[in-house]
Write an enzyme that holds these catalytic residues in place. Structure first.
Site, PDB file in Angstrom:
ATOM      1  CG  ASP A 129      -2.008  -0.917   1.267  1.00  0.00           C
ATOM      2  OD1 ASP A 129      -2.159  -1.659   0.279  1.00  0.00           O
ATOM      3  OD2 ASP A 129      -2.762  -0.923   2.257  1.00  0.00           O
ATOM      4  NE  ARG A 179      -3.794  -0.582  -4.318  1.00  0.00           N
ATOM      5  CZ  ARG A 179      -3.243  -1.335  -3.376  1.00  0.00           C
ATOM      6  NH1 ARG A 179      -3.031  -2.604  -3.558  1.00  0.00           N
ATOM      7  NH2 ARG A 179      -2.882  -0.815  -2.231  1.00  0.00           N
TER       8      ARG A 179
HETATM    9  C1  LIG Z   1      -8.223  -1.333  -4.357  1.00  0.00           C
HETATM   10  C2  LIG Z   1      -7.897  -0.029  -3.722  1.00  0.00           C
HETATM   11  C3  LIG Z   1      -6.698   0.107  -3.025  1.00  0.00           C
HETATM   12  C4  LIG Z   1      -6.379   1.342  -2.441  1.00  0.00           C
HETATM   13  N1  LIG Z   1      -5.157   1.497  -1.833  1.00  0.00           N
HETATM   14  C5  LIG Z   1      -4.780   2.715  -1.418  1.00  0.00           C
HETATM   15  C6  LIG Z   1      -3.470   2.952  -0.913  1.00  0.00           C
HETATM   16  O1  LIG Z   1      -2.649   2.040  -0.803  1.00  0.00           O
HETATM   17  N2  LIG Z   1      -3.145   4.220  -0.553  1.00  0.00           N
HETATM   18  C7  LIG Z   1      -4.032   5.260  -0.654  1.00  0.00           C
HETATM   19  O2  LIG Z   1      -3.670   6.408  -0.360  1.00  0.00           O
HETATM   20  N3  LIG Z   1      -5.286   5.051  -1.082  1.00  0.00           N
HETATM   21  C8  LIG Z   1      -5.679   3.823  -1.467  1.00  0.00           C
HETATM   22  N4  LIG Z   1      -6.951   3.638  -1.933  1.00  0.00           N
HETATM   23  C9  LIG Z   1      -7.972   4.698  -1.754  1.00  0.00           C
HETATM   24  C10 LIG Z   1      -7.945   5.718  -2.880  1.00  0.00           C
HETATM   25  O3  LIG Z   1      -6.800   6.524  -2.783  1.00  0.00           O
HETATM   26  C11 LIG Z   1      -9.181   6.627  -2.819  1.00  0.00           C
HETATM   27  O4  LIG Z   1      -9.178   7.325  -1.617  1.00  0.00           O
HETATM   28  C12 LIG Z   1     -10.502   5.898  -2.950  1.00  0.00           C
HETATM   29  O5  LIG Z   1     -10.426   4.876  -3.901  1.00  0.00           O
HETATM   30  C13 LIG Z   1     -11.647   6.859  -3.336  1.00  0.00           C
HETATM   31  O6  LIG Z   1     -11.363   7.461  -4.547  1.00  0.00           O
HETATM   32  P1  LIG Z   1     -11.997   7.000  -5.952  1.00  0.00           P
HETATM   33  O7  LIG Z   1     -10.845   6.739  -6.869  1.00  0.00           O
HETATM   34  O8  LIG Z   1     -12.886   5.860  -5.764  1.00  0.00           O
HETATM   35  O9  LIG Z   1     -12.670   8.276  -6.560  1.00  0.00           O
HETATM   36  P2  LIG Z   1     -13.715   9.309  -5.967  1.00  0.00           P
HETATM   37  O10 LIG Z   1     -13.679  10.445  -6.923  1.00  0.00           O
HETATM   38  O11 LIG Z   1     -13.436   9.588  -4.529  1.00  0.00           O
HETATM   39  O12 LIG Z   1     -15.062   8.531  -6.070  1.00  0.00           O
HETATM   40  C14 LIG Z   1     -15.675   8.167  -7.299  1.00  0.00           C
HETATM   41  C15 LIG Z   1     -17.056   7.633  -6.978  1.00  0.00           C
HETATM   42  O13 LIG Z   1     -16.925   6.372  -6.315  1.00  0.00           O
HETATM   43  C16 LIG Z   1     -17.810   6.273  -5.225  1.00  0.00           C
HETATM   44  N5  LIG Z   1     -17.033   6.179  -3.966  1.00  0.00           N
HETATM   45  C17 LIG Z   1     -15.725   6.462  -3.781  1.00  0.00           C
HETATM   46  N6  LIG Z   1     -15.350   6.236  -2.509  1.00  0.00           N
HETATM   47  C18 LIG Z   1     -16.454   5.817  -1.869  1.00  0.00           C
HETATM   48  C19 LIG Z   1     -16.721   5.424  -0.543  1.00  0.00           C
HETATM   49  N7  LIG Z   1     -15.768   5.436   0.407  1.00  0.00           N
HETATM   50  N8  LIG Z   1     -17.985   5.047  -0.231  1.00  0.00           N
HETATM   51  C20 LIG Z   1     -18.955   5.022  -1.171  1.00  0.00           C
HETATM   52  N9  LIG Z   1     -18.759   5.388  -2.452  1.00  0.00           N
HETATM   53  C21 LIG Z   1     -17.532   5.774  -2.805  1.00  0.00           C
HETATM   54  C22 LIG Z   1     -18.665   7.508  -5.228  1.00  0.00           C
HETATM   55  O14 LIG Z   1     -19.840   7.241  -5.926  1.00  0.00           O
HETATM   56  C23 LIG Z   1     -17.829   8.518  -5.997  1.00  0.00           C
HETATM   57  O15 LIG Z   1     -18.623   9.449  -6.644  1.00  0.00           O
HETATM   58  C24 LIG Z   1      -7.289   2.424  -2.514  1.00  0.00           C
HETATM   59  C25 LIG Z   1      -8.494   2.265  -3.209  1.00  0.00           C
HETATM   60  C26 LIG Z   1      -8.798   1.078  -3.813  1.00  0.00           C
HETATM   61  C27 LIG Z   1     -10.087   0.958  -4.550  1.00  0.00           C
END
Ligand SMILES: Cc1cc2nc3c(=O)[nH]c(=O)nc-3n(C[C@H](O)[C@H](O)[C@H](O)COP(=O)(O)OP(=O)(O)OC[C@H]3O[C@@H](n4cnc5c(N)ncnc54)[C@H](O)[C@@H]3O)c2cc1C
Length: 306
Positions: A129, A179
């Protein structure tokens, strides 16, 4: 609201108390199937039926004692073995501060090396991560060391950081497994894009750079860790324009979020992987999930009063 929730995520006093509250334990169930590995494995089995593979992670970060880090490493060794034994298409993702990065880097590297070696036995990747910006340079450098001996190591990079484009160029010669995520921490404007459109634009630019590297014959595995379906579609269009198949990248989403989209994408032939988190140390992680979509706070409140 996002800043407040992220501040709460880092608050030690709250971290010790909130997880004891029954209603908080109930609300967190939306994002995790249970606190033990068995619950996560059972969930992984049910995803596999729908053609969705999994990433498993035991929640926890910034351990303060070496014996805690040692125990985490032992736990993951067992988990990787269990996943292989049950023939699950599951991989493991770890936080380096959960493996003792704050305490002893070489011991953390020894732990990660053992985990990567165990994962390699079943042809799987060990993912790292990415944590807050204080750890980014250290994590990238750590990945370079790990990757030198373990080609099956993968790294998360964050599109909100201005440095990530350069990090990607730095890592490309290693044949990395990446990732790409938007980023989950509160970071200052000096190092991170603040506006959503800027983060999204950088995400797309980074994803396209990876696709082009892949198209040019470079060894790279591309994971898109996002629930942003519009962004995924844009990346898919670029991939198609480059003549790449749907399997050129993998979509990775979190357990409990956009499950309908996960199933739809899998049914349409995309590679989809669901990250299942479990464990008792869910507080900071859960607060970051709330911060990503403050509407989740309302959902959590509804859970409490229903
Ligand atoms: C597989 C995976 C691994 C990850 N690993 C890391 C990591 O190692 N380090 C790190 O900093 N971050 C990590 N993240 C988190 C990432 O950085 C984002 O904070 C998170 O994915 C929300 O951003 P988004 O790309 O989904 O886009 P956004 O623009 O935040 O969301 C897009 C849409 O997705 C939906 N959505 C997003 N989040 C949520 C939620 N929590 N609840 C409900 N609906 C939601 C909503 O409908 C939103 O409109 C990871 C995420 C994923 C999916």
């Amino acid at each position: 609201m996002r800043r407040l929730l992220l501040w709460m995520a880092g608050n030690r006093w709250l971290r010790e108390r909130v997880p004891r509250l029954w209603f908080a334990r109930r609300a967190v169930r939306r994002f995790m199937p249970g606190e033990d590995a068995e619950a996560a494995i059972a969930a992984a089995q049910s995803f596999q039926v729908h053609g969705i593979s999994t990433l498993l992670t035991r929640l926890g970060e910034n351990v303060t004692r070496l014996d805690e880090a040692d125990a985490v490493a032992e736990h993951y060794l067992g988990l990787i073995g269990d996943v292989a034994e049950r023939k699950l298409d599951g991989e493991v993702s770890v936080k380096l501060t959960q493996l003792g990065l704050d305490l002893e880097v070489d011991r953390t590297l020894a732990h990660a090396s053992r985990l990567a070696a165990r994962a390699a036995e079943s042809g799987k990747t060990l993912w790292l991560d990415m944590e807050g910006s204080a750890y980014v340079e250290q994590t990238v450098a750590f990945y370079e060391r790990l990757k030198a001996d373990h080609p099956n190591a993968g790294l998360c990079v964050q599109a909100y950081l201005k440095r990530t484009a350069a990090d990607l160029q730095r890592l490309l010669p290693l044949g990395p497994e990446i990732r790409l995520v938007k980023g989950a921490y509160a970071e200052p404007a000096s190092i991170a894009y603040q506006a959503r459109r800027d983060v999204d634009a950088n995400f797309l630019a980074l994803a396209v750079a990876m696709l082009e590297a892949h198209r040019a014959g470079k060894r790279i595995r591309i994971g898109l860790g996002t629930h942003d379906v519009r962004l995924i579609e844009q990346v898919a269009e670029h991939a198609a324009a480059l003549g790449l198949p749907k399997s050129a990248f993998e979509v990775q989403m979190l357990y409990g979020i956009r499950m309908d989209q996960q199933r739809r994408l899998a049914a349409e032939g995309y590679l989809v992987r669901d990250l299942i988190a479990y464990g008792e140390a869910w507080y900071p992680w859960y607060m970051r999930r709330l911060a990503e979509r403050p509407a989740n706070v309302l959902f959590a409140l509804r859970q409490i009063i229903s």
